[in-house]
Structures are given as structure tokens and as C-alpha cells.
Design a protein around this motif. Structure first.
Motif, mmCIF file in Angstrom:
data_model
loop_
_atom_site.group_PDB
_atom_site.id
_atom_site.type_symbol
_atom_site.label_atom_id
_atom_site.label_comp_id
_atom_site.label_asym_id
_atom_site.label_seq_id
_atom_site.Cartn_x
_atom_site.Cartn_y
_atom_site.Cartn_z
ATOM 1 N N ALA A 129 5.246 -12.041 -3.913
ATOM 2 C CA ALA A 129 6.300 -12.095 -2.897
ATOM 3 C C ALA A 129 6.445 -10.761 -2.173
ATOM 4 O O ALA A 129 6.986 -10.714 -1.061
ATOM 5 C CB ALA A 129 7.629 -12.483 -3.539
ATOM 6 N N GLY A 130 5.964 -9.703 -2.801
ATOM 7 C CA GLY A 130 6.042 -8.392 -2.187
ATOM 8 C C GLY A 130 7.449 -7.835 -2.094
ATOM 9 O O GLY A 130 7.723 -6.962 -1.265
ATOM 10 N N ASP A 131 8.355 -8.305 -2.975
ATOM 11 C CA ASP A 131 9.742 -7.833 -2.925
ATOM 12 C C ASP A 131 10.025 -6.725 -3.933
ATOM 13 O O ASP A 131 11.163 -6.253 -4.037
ATOM 14 C CB ASP A 131 10.704 -8.996 -3.158
ATOM 15 C CG ASP A 131 10.459 -9.696 -4.496
ATOM 16 O OD1 ASP A 131 9.525 -9.289 -5.232
ATOM 17 O OD2 ASP A 131 11.184 -10.655 -4.806
ATOM 18 N N GLY A 132 8.995 -6.313 -4.685
ATOM 19 C CA GLY A 132 9.190 -5.233 -5.652
ATOM 20 C C GLY A 132 9.809 -5.669 -6.964
ATOM 21 O O GLY A 132 10.271 -4.822 -7.736
ATOM 22 N N PHE A 133 9.777 -6.986 -7.251
ATOM 23 C CA PHE A 133 10.357 -7.508 -8.493
ATOM 24 C C PHE A 133 9.387 -8.505 -9.135
ATOM 25 O O PHE A 133 8.660 -9.215 -8.432
ATOM 26 C CB PHE A 133 11.695 -8.202 -8.232
ATOM 27 C CG PHE A 133 12.813 -7.265 -7.889
ATOM 28 C CD1 PHE A 133 13.641 -6.752 -8.877
ATOM 29 C CD2 PHE A 133 13.028 -6.887 -6.571
ATOM 30 C CE1 PHE A 133 14.669 -5.881 -8.565
ATOM 31 C CE2 PHE A 133 14.045 -6.015 -6.246
ATOM 32 C CZ PHE A 133 14.874 -5.496 -7.245
ATOM 33 N N LEU A 134 9.414 -8.553 -10.472
ATOM 34 C CA LEU A 134 8.577 -9.495 -11.218
ATOM 35 C C LEU A 134 9.432 -10.287 -12.194
ATOM 36 O O LEU A 134 10.352 -9.739 -12.817
ATOM 37 C CB LEU A 134 7.488 -8.753 -11.998
ATOM 38 C CG LEU A 134 6.447 -7.948 -11.223
ATOM 39 C CD1 LEU A 134 5.436 -7.352 -12.188
ATOM 40 C CD2 LEU A 134 5.750 -8.806 -10.181
ATOM 41 N N THR A 135 9.109 -11.564 -12.344
ATOM 42 C CA THR A 135 9.762 -12.391 -13.359
ATOM 43 C C THR A 135 9.144 -12.080 -14.724
ATOM 44 O O THR A 135 8.214 -11.273 -14.832
ATOM 45 C CB THR A 135 9.572 -13.877 -13.047
ATOM 46 O OG1 THR A 135 8.157 -14.185 -13.110
ATOM 47 C CG2 THR A 135 10.096 -14.219 -11.673
ATOM 48 N N ALA A 136 9.657 -12.737 -15.773
ATOM 49 C CA ALA A 136 9.133 -12.511 -17.120
ATOM 50 C C ALA A 136 7.653 -12.896 -17.199
ATOM 51 O O ALA A 136 6.838 -12.150 -17.756
ATOM 52 C CB ALA A 136 9.949 -13.311 -18.134
ATOM 53 N N GLU A 137 7.295 -14.059 -16.646
ATOM 54 C CA GLU A 137 5.908 -14.507 -16.698
ATOM 55 C C GLU A 137 5.005 -13.606 -15.865
ATOM 56 O O GLU A 137 3.875 -13.297 -16.268
ATOM 57 C CB GLU A 137 5.806 -15.958 -16.209
ATOM 58 C CG GLU A 137 6.383 -16.976 -17.185
ATOM 59 C CD GLU A 137 5.718 -16.915 -18.554
ATOM 60 O OE1 GLU A 137 4.479 -16.744 -18.602
ATOM 61 O OE2 GLU A 137 6.429 -17.037 -19.556
ATOM 62 N N GLU A 138 5.490 -13.169 -14.708
ATOM 63 C CA GLU A 138 4.704 -12.266 -13.874
ATOM 64 C C GLU A 138 4.514 -10.916 -14.559
ATOM 65 O O GLU A 138 3.424 -10.330 -14.502
ATOM 66 C CB GLU A 138 5.405 -12.078 -12.520
ATOM 67 C CG GLU A 138 5.354 -13.314 -11.633
ATOM 68 C CD GLU A 138 6.205 -13.165 -10.389
ATOM 69 O OE1 GLU A 138 5.955 -13.883 -9.406
ATOM 70 O OE2 GLU A 138 7.135 -12.325 -10.405
ATOM 71 N N SER A 139 5.559 -10.432 -15.215
ATOM 72 C CA SER A 139 5.457 -9.160 -15.938
ATOM 73 C C SER A 139 4.454 -9.266 -17.072
ATOM 74 O O SER A 139 3.664 -8.346 -17.313
ATOM 75 C CB SER A 139 6.837 -8.761 -16.488
ATOM 76 O OG SER A 139 7.764 -8.566 -15.446
ATOM 77 N N LEU A 140 4.478 -10.401 -17.766
ATOM 78 C CA LEU A 140 3.530 -10.627 -18.857
ATOM 79 C C LEU A 140 2.102 -10.672 -18.315
ATOM 80 O O LEU A 140 1.170 -10.128 -18.933
ATOM 81 C CB LEU A 140 3.880 -11.939 -19.559
ATOM 82 C CG LEU A 140 3.139 -12.248 -20.864
ATOM 83 C CD1 LEU A 140 3.447 -11.186 -21.916
ATOM 84 C CD2 LEU A 140 3.559 -13.621 -21.383
ATOM 85 N N HIS A 141 1.926 -11.291 -17.164
ATOM 86 C CA HIS A 141 0.612 -11.367 -16.521
ATOM 87 C C HIS A 141 0.118 -9.967 -16.149
ATOM 88 O O HIS A 141 -1.054 -9.625 -16.349
ATOM 89 C CB HIS A 141 0.699 -12.253 -15.281
ATOM 90 C CG HIS A 141 -0.619 -12.477 -14.597
ATOM 91 N ND1 HIS A 141 -1.806 -12.702 -15.278
ATOM 92 C CD2 HIS A 141 -0.950 -12.491 -13.276
ATOM 93 C CE1 HIS A 141 -2.798 -12.857 -14.420
ATOM 94 N NE2 HIS A 141 -2.313 -12.713 -13.193
ATOM 95 N N ALA A 142 1.020 -9.137 -15.626
ATOM 96 C CA ALA A 142 0.655 -7.756 -15.267
ATOM 97 C C ALA A 142 0.292 -6.952 -16.507
ATOM 98 O O ALA A 142 -0.642 -6.136 -16.484
ATOM 99 C CB ALA A 142 1.818 -7.100 -14.526
ATOM 100 N N PHE A 143 1.011 -7.176 -17.586
ATOM 101 C CA PHE A 143 0.718 -6.464 -18.837
ATOM 102 C C PHE A 143 -0.674 -6.831 -19.346
ATOM 103 O O PHE A 143 -1.399 -5.986 -19.888
ATOM 104 C CB PHE A 143 1.785 -6.787 -19.879
ATOM 105 C CG PHE A 143 1.678 -5.990 -21.153
ATOM 106 C CD1 PHE A 143 1.209 -4.674 -21.146
ATOM 107 C CD2 PHE A 143 2.049 -6.537 -22.371
ATOM 108 C CE1 PHE A 143 1.113 -3.936 -22.307
ATOM 109 C CE2 PHE A 143 1.955 -5.816 -23.539
ATOM 110 C CZ PHE A 143 1.484 -4.512 -23.511
ATOM 111 N N ARG A 144 -1.048 -8.095 -19.183
ATOM 112 C CA ARG A 144 -2.392 -8.516 -19.590
ATOM 113 C C ARG A 144 -3.449 -7.776 -18.763
ATOM 114 O O ARG A 144 -4.473 -7.347 -19.300
ATOM 115 C CB ARG A 144 -2.564 -10.019 -19.412
ATOM 116 C CG ARG A 144 -1.853 -10.857 -20.449
ATOM 117 C CD ARG A 144 -2.294 -12.304 -20.382
ATOM 118 N NE ARG A 144 -1.549 -13.132 -21.291
ATOM 119 C CZ ARG A 144 -1.818 -13.233 -22.593
ATOM 120 N NH1 ARG A 144 -2.802 -12.527 -23.105
ATOM 121 N NH2 ARG A 144 -1.095 -14.023 -23.370
#
Length: 213
Positions: free
Chosen positions: A36-51
Motif C-alpha cells: 500500500a506504500g503507507d508505511g505500515f504493515l499488518t501482522a501477516e505482512e510483518s511476518l512475511h518481511a521477517f521471513r
């Protein structure tokens, strides 16, 4: 919030830009997932980034612990986090993995407890539905059925208590392992032989004291 805690402790927080510059790999993974480019991540998105940070989609990471950390830092009513909070989650998750070499076992136990809780909730829901059915049909439960339901409820309560004690025991063991490692590191530091510079410095200090006397 982090800013409030920082103000109470009397230190200045780094800006998000400073955190991004100091952790370029984390910032890149964050931006890649932030569709979305809004500078925020949901829990699932954060988990994906951590991977992504940990090596890719096949990387083994403590998902249960990560989700717990996410819930700890997110603001009430907000289901996403900015890069500052994301940075804190990754830092804490990484430290958790380092301090708990057996974190995979802890993850399995937490997942098992979650499955048990789901089954307990499902049984409770079915019992409530059955109870409503009796009322809807106007059927009075006989004594045997009431006694059986009572025994089931007692068995369920005992199982829940045992599961809770087991989970609490695992948390205590986890904390004890961390304390033991910290003590071991401290003892290792205390037992470290003095360097030549330290010995020379001590001798020089003693000589200076004798000269003054």
C-alpha cells in the motif's frame, strides 16, 4: 507508546529515517512487503518481511513468538505497525532466537496449546448449542444427562488447569535459561585473566600511591 517511555527515561528516540539507515536490509524488506506504500504493515505482512530478512519463504522463524511481540507493540485499535515498531519486533524476535536455542520446541508447545484451546472452545460452543436445543424443544434434561455434563465440565476444567500449568512451567524454564546464560557470561568475564595493560596499570597506580605517601 515508545515515545512516552523514552520521555520518562529521559532519552531521545532515533527517527525512523535513522533506524532505516542503520538497518538497510530490514528497511528494504519492509518496503517490499508494504504494497500500500503507507508505511505500515499488518501482522501477516510483518511476518512475511521477517521471513525475507531471515533468508526467504523457507526460513524457520518463531511465528508464535513473533505474533505475540506484534501484539505487544501495536497500539490499541490499530492492526498495523510502522517501521519503528517493526524494528523493535525484529530486534526482540532475533534476541529470543539467540537466547533460546530450543525455540522450535517452545513453538511446537505453543502451537499444541493453541490447538487444544481451539478444541476446548469448539466443545464449549457445541455444549451451548445443545443446551439451546433442549430449551427450544422444551425438553427437560434427565438427571443422568445433567450428571454427565457436570463430569464433562469438571474434566475440561482439570485439563485446562493442567495445560495452563504446563505452559507456565515452560515460560519459567525459558526465563531460567536466560538467567543462567547471563550468569555464565558474567562469571566468564570475572574469571578472565588480567591483560598486560591491566597489570601494568595496577602496578603503576600502586607505585604512585607509595610515592605520594
Amino acid at each position: 507508546s515508545m515515545q512516552v517511555r523514552a520521555d520518562k527515561l529521559g532519552y531521545k528516540l532515533k527517527t525512523i529515517q535513522d533506524l532505516q539507515k542503520g538497518n538497510i536490509g530490514w528497511a528494504v524488506a519492509f518496503d517490499m512487503v508494504d504494497k500500500a506504500g503507507d508505511g505500515f504493515l499488518t501482522a501477516e505482512e510483518s511476518l512475511h518481511a521477517f521471513r525475507k530478512i531471515s533468508g526467504g519463504s523457507s526460513a524457520q522463524i518463531p511465528e508464535m513468538k513473533f505474533k505475540q511481540l506484534f501484539e505487544d507493540v501495536r497500539l490499541p485499535g490499530c492492526h498495523s505497525v510502522d517501521f519503528r515498531s517493526f524494528h523493535q519486533i525484529i530486534t526482540d524476535a532475533t534476541r529470543y532466537m539467540v537466547e533460546n536455542p530450543q525455540w522450535e520446541r517452545l513453538e511446537e508447545d505453543a502451537c499444541e496449546e493453541q490447538r487444544h484451546q481451539a478444541r476446548r472452545d469448539e466443545r464449549a460452543r457445541k455444549q451451548a448449542d445443545d443446551g439451546d436445543l433442549y430449551k427450544i424443544l422444551g425438553i427437560t434434561k434427565c438427571k443422568d444427562i445433567k450428571e454427565m455434563e457436570c463430569r464433562k465440565e469438571q474434566a475440561l476444567e482439570r485439563a485446562q488447569a493442567a495445560s495452563k500449568l504446563r505452559y507456565q512451567g515452560l515460560r519459567v524454564l525459558e526465563a531460567q535459561r536466560v538467567v543462567c546464560r547471563m550468569c555464565a557470561l558474567k562469571l566468564t568475564e570475572l574469571a578472565r585473566p588480567a591483560t598486560i595493560e591491566e597489570v601494568t596499570g595496577n602496578i603503576g597506580a600502586s607505585s604512585s600511591q607509595k610515592t605520594v605517601m
